[in-house]
Scaffold this active site. Structure first.
Site: not given
Length: 227
Positions: A136, A154
């Site tokens: 991420k 997220d």
């Protein structure tokens, strides 16, 4: 940027969006969030990487309050790698998990100096080998630095994608795979669009449905957090 955990979702998945609905959702996101960028404040790739690392399970607003002092005191990978750990902790102590993040920042800077001559390696698989950097974080850095065709999941992207029926995956990485497959291109803009949309309109609690340009395509108002 908040990071969801990886346990299974406790709620029933909504009906999946059709191909026509996916096309419409994509077009509306690109229309309403043209040129969308992160709200993190930075001036170079080193500062960007630090800010994204700090944003894990922490708001961008909080990170932006922390980083000016940190960047001024440790403006280069060399300065950060040579810093006293307690000094780094003092700068970021109002950030969530600051003890662990301080250790990762120092270790990351040390590795950048020793392996990459002080330059941030802008390749995803290399970034992921750095201390404190997962997929991420690597994706967000490359989205902002190079407008790379990636999407990072997220808590906001996770929630939005499930409410709109774009994904039924139970983990962030699996959700990323599904979104990449259905959207294919413009992923950098779509990532930031979904983050901002989730942060200000499609909120976890009290979503602003009356103001939502996607309300006719919404499948659910469930919170969709990974516990």
């Amino acid at each position: 940027m908040d990071k969801p955990t990886k346990k299974n979702i406790k709620t029933k998945a909504p009906k999946k969006a059709t191909k026509a609905e996916i096309k419409a959702i994509k077009a509306l996101f690109l229309e309403h969030f043209k040129g969308a960028r992160t709200e993190l404040v930075f001036s170079n790739d080193f500062e960007l990487l630090i800010a994204v690392m700090l944003s894990a399970q922490c708001t961008d607003k909080r990170v932006n309050l922390i980083t000016p002092k940190l960047f001024a005191r440790f403006p280069t990978p060399e300065a950060l790698s040579n810093a006293d750990l307690d000094s780094i902790k003092e700068c970021i102590k109002t950030c969530s998990f600051f003890n662990n993040k301080a250790k990762n920042l120092k270790a990351m800077a040390k590795e950048i100096c020793e392996k990459y001559n002080g330059e941030i390696p802008l390749e995803r698989e290399i970034l992921k080998t750095l201390p404190g950097v997962g997929q991420k974080t690597a994706n967000v850095v490359l989205i902002e630095s190079k407008e790379a065709n990636f999407i990072a999941v997220d808590t906001h992207v996770f929630r939005v994608s499930h409410r709109l029926g774009l994904s039924s995956a139970t983990t962030p990485l699996a959700t990323e795979v599904e979104l990449t497959k259905i959207f294919k291109d413009n992923l950098a803009t779509l990532h930031q669009a979904m983050v901002l949309f989730g942060r200000y309109t499609c909120k976890a609690v009290n979503p602003q449905c009356q103001e939502c340009f996607l309300k006719h395509l919404c499948k659910s108002k469930t919170t969709y957090r990974c516990n």
